[in-house]
Motif scaffolding. Sequence first.
Motif, PDB file in Angstrom:
ATOM      1  N   THR A   1       4.942  18.700 -20.115  1.00 55.27           N
ATOM      2  CA  THR A   1       5.016  18.681 -21.581  1.00 55.27           C
ATOM      3  C   THR A   1       6.324  18.054 -22.047  1.00 55.27           C
ATOM      4  N   HIS A   2       7.424  18.300 -21.320  1.00 50.00           N
ATOM      5  CA  HIS A   2       8.694  17.683 -21.664  1.00 50.00           C
ATOM      6  C   HIS A   2       8.696  16.192 -21.325  1.00 50.00           C
ATOM      7  N   VAL A   3       8.022  15.830 -20.247  1.00 51.22           N
ATOM      8  CA  VAL A   3       7.911  14.408 -19.885  1.00 51.22           C
ATOM      9  C   VAL A   3       7.271  13.628 -21.027  1.00 51.22           C
ATOM     10  N   VAL A   4       6.142  14.140 -21.512  1.00 54.49           N
ATOM     11  CA  VAL A   4       5.425  13.435 -22.579  1.00 54.49           C
ATOM     12  C   VAL A   4       6.225  13.455 -23.875  1.00 54.49           C
ATOM     13  N   ASP A   5       6.846  14.586 -24.172  1.00 54.44           N
ATOM     14  CA  ASP A   5       7.662  14.672 -25.393  1.00 54.44           C
ATOM     15  C   ASP A   5       8.815  13.676 -25.356  1.00 54.44           C
ATOM     16  N   PHE A   6       9.472  13.552 -24.187  1.00 56.42           N
ATOM     17  CA  PHE A   6      10.589  12.612 -24.095  1.00 56.42           C
ATOM     18  C   PHE A   6      10.104  11.172 -24.233  1.00 56.42           C
ATOM     19  N   ILE A   7       8.986  10.848 -23.617  1.00 54.43           N
ATOM     20  CA  ILE A   7       8.440   9.492 -23.744  1.00 54.43           C
ATOM     21  C   ILE A   7       8.074   9.207 -25.198  1.00 54.43           C
ATOM     22  N   ASP A   8       7.569  10.214 -25.880  1.00 50.29           N
ATOM     23  CA  ASP A   8       7.276  10.074 -27.307  1.00 50.29           C
ATOM     24  C   ASP A   8       8.548   9.700 -28.064  1.00 50.29           C
ATOM     25  N   ARG A   9       9.631  10.430 -27.811  1.00 45.15           N
ATOM     26  CA  ARG A   9      10.899  10.137 -28.483  1.00 45.15           C
ATOM     27  C   ARG A   9      11.415   8.745 -28.101  1.00 45.15           C
ATOM     28  N   ALA A  10      11.355   8.438 -26.820  1.00 41.59           N
ATOM     29  CA  ALA A  10      11.909   7.168 -26.343  1.00 41.59           C
ATOM     30  C   ALA A  10      11.161   5.971 -26.908  1.00 41.59           C
ATOM     31  N   THR A  11       9.858   6.087 -27.022  1.00 37.96           N
ATOM     32  CA  THR A  11       9.070   4.948 -27.509  1.00 37.96           C
ATOM     33  C   THR A  11       9.046   4.862 -29.033  1.00 37.96           C
ATOM     34  N   ARG A  12       9.762   5.760 -29.693  1.00 41.65           N
ATOM     35  CA  ARG A  12      10.004   5.619 -31.130  1.00 41.65           C
ATOM     36  C   ARG A  12      11.259   4.790 -31.399  1.00 41.65           C
ATOM     37  N   VAL A  13      12.180   4.756 -30.412  1.00 42.12           N
ATOM     38  CA  VAL A  13      13.434   4.025 -30.605  1.00 42.12           C
ATOM     39  C   VAL A  13      13.498   2.755 -29.769  1.00 42.12           C
ATOM     40  N   ALA A  14      12.522   2.544 -28.896  1.00 41.11           N
ATOM     41  CA  ALA A  14      12.457   1.336 -28.063  1.00 41.11           C
ATOM     42  C   ALA A  14      10.994   1.023 -27.806  1.00 41.11           C
ATOM     43  N   LYS A  15      10.753  -0.167 -27.290  1.00 37.87           N
ATOM     44  CA  LYS A  15       9.382  -0.618 -27.050  1.00 37.87           C
ATOM     45  C   LYS A  15       9.222  -1.095 -25.612  1.00 37.87           C
ATOM     46  N   PRO A  16       9.330  -0.173 -24.649  1.00 41.79           N
ATOM     47  CA  PRO A  16       9.146  -0.593 -23.258  1.00 41.79           C
ATOM     48  C   PRO A  16       7.720  -1.090 -23.017  1.00 41.79           C
ATOM     49  N   ARG A  17       7.603  -2.058 -22.152  1.00 45.81           N
ATOM     50  CA  ARG A  17       6.275  -2.549 -21.768  1.00 45.81           C
ATOM     51  C   ARG A  17       5.668  -1.662 -20.691  1.00 45.81           C
ATOM     52  N   ILE A  18       6.539  -1.110 -19.844  1.00 51.55           N
ATOM     53  CA  ILE A  18       6.102  -0.260 -18.735  1.00 51.55           C
ATOM     54  C   ILE A  18       6.917   1.025 -18.731  1.00 51.55           C
ATOM     55  N   VAL A  19       6.241   2.152 -18.594  1.00 58.12           N
ATOM     56  CA  VAL A  19       6.903   3.439 -18.415  1.00 58.12           C
ATOM     57  C   VAL A  19       6.499   3.973 -17.044  1.00 58.12           C
TER      58      VAL A  19
END
Length: 378
Positions: free
Chosen positions: A105-123
């Motif tokens: 749940t923390h993994v997904v939450d962090f990715i949610d936060r990260a992809t709001r401030v950046a636009k990685p092509r691959i996670v």
Amino acid sequence: MARYVAIVIALFVAAFIPLLVVLEWAGWRLGATIPLSTIASEQSQTERVVWLGSFKDYAPYKLERIKRVQPEVLLVGSSRCGQARAQMFRPYVAYNACLTAWPLTHVVDFIDRATRVAKPRIVIVALDYFLFGDFLAEAWQKERTMDFSQGLDSHRRKLHDVADFVIRNNGDRDAILAAVTAPQTEPVDGNRLVGTEAIRGKFGFRQDGSVMVAPPYRRIADETLSRGPQYVTSSFPGAPQLSERQFGEIERLSRLAHERQFQVIAIQYPFLESAAAFLDTNESYWPYSGIWRDLKSEQTANRFARLGISFFDMSRTQTSQDPNNFFDPAHPSERGMLKTYLALLEKPDFAKYLPRIDRSSLAADLDRGQNEQFDLYH
């Protein structure tokens, strides 16, 4: 009586304010109270700064770095992927945001936060069998929540870290004065240490987000590696089968990836051969290794595929056979990480996502550091 109370208050204030001023000054000098955004900006200007503060600040610090790096390739997960280096993904811009999230749940939450401030092509997600057990997930949910608010309570916590730094130095006046008055450096590359934990432990997060192996772990690596099965079973409680509640987080991640338009690559990184063999074959542990078997099963692989997630199980490969590829049975070293990605790049299903990586160049990196267990990239 009122006059007496006023005198007591005045004396308390007279004593407390100078103490607070000294504490604030020491906190700034040690890097404990410097805003994480400031540290992130400084690391953008130089690779010669290593930061480590309170555990609760790992994720918000890395989020600040992600804002500035704007990675094409973002790594997320636990300490298991902490040794991956940005150089392993060149010419792509990569950032290692591991040691930010343990339960799914923390993994997904962090990715949610990260992809709001950046636009990685691959996670790239460190996806391990033990993440699919409810018991461990619930424990980590409580113990490993990060402090994204960074408010007044956070500042008080950091001042407490300064006081704790003094206590753990046993009141050694010379050591404390040296830490607050002169730059402190780590022993491997001579990078400047910022943060109470960095200064005390002589390690921390580099510019690319990777974490140095702490000196104590280096010293006891051989002894720790000799305890492969015991280390894994004591660190990661097992379960008879994969939890559907935890798999629901994978489904949530899939929806997020579709919405934000990034590709999820999930990797189970290597374990030391003795640890993996125990999970594979020990009959007495069989009831607890169900999640290990489930994650490696064709059925689970098909479920990932239907969600658009590419899963690569590298838990027991040739890399697992050499202890020099690890610093403990569950944590690959830089050498182990580089060997893992070299092996992955041999797989067309992985290489297609990163076609510009020159595998021969990475192989040359490995050859140059053939006698190096911990630090291939200086």
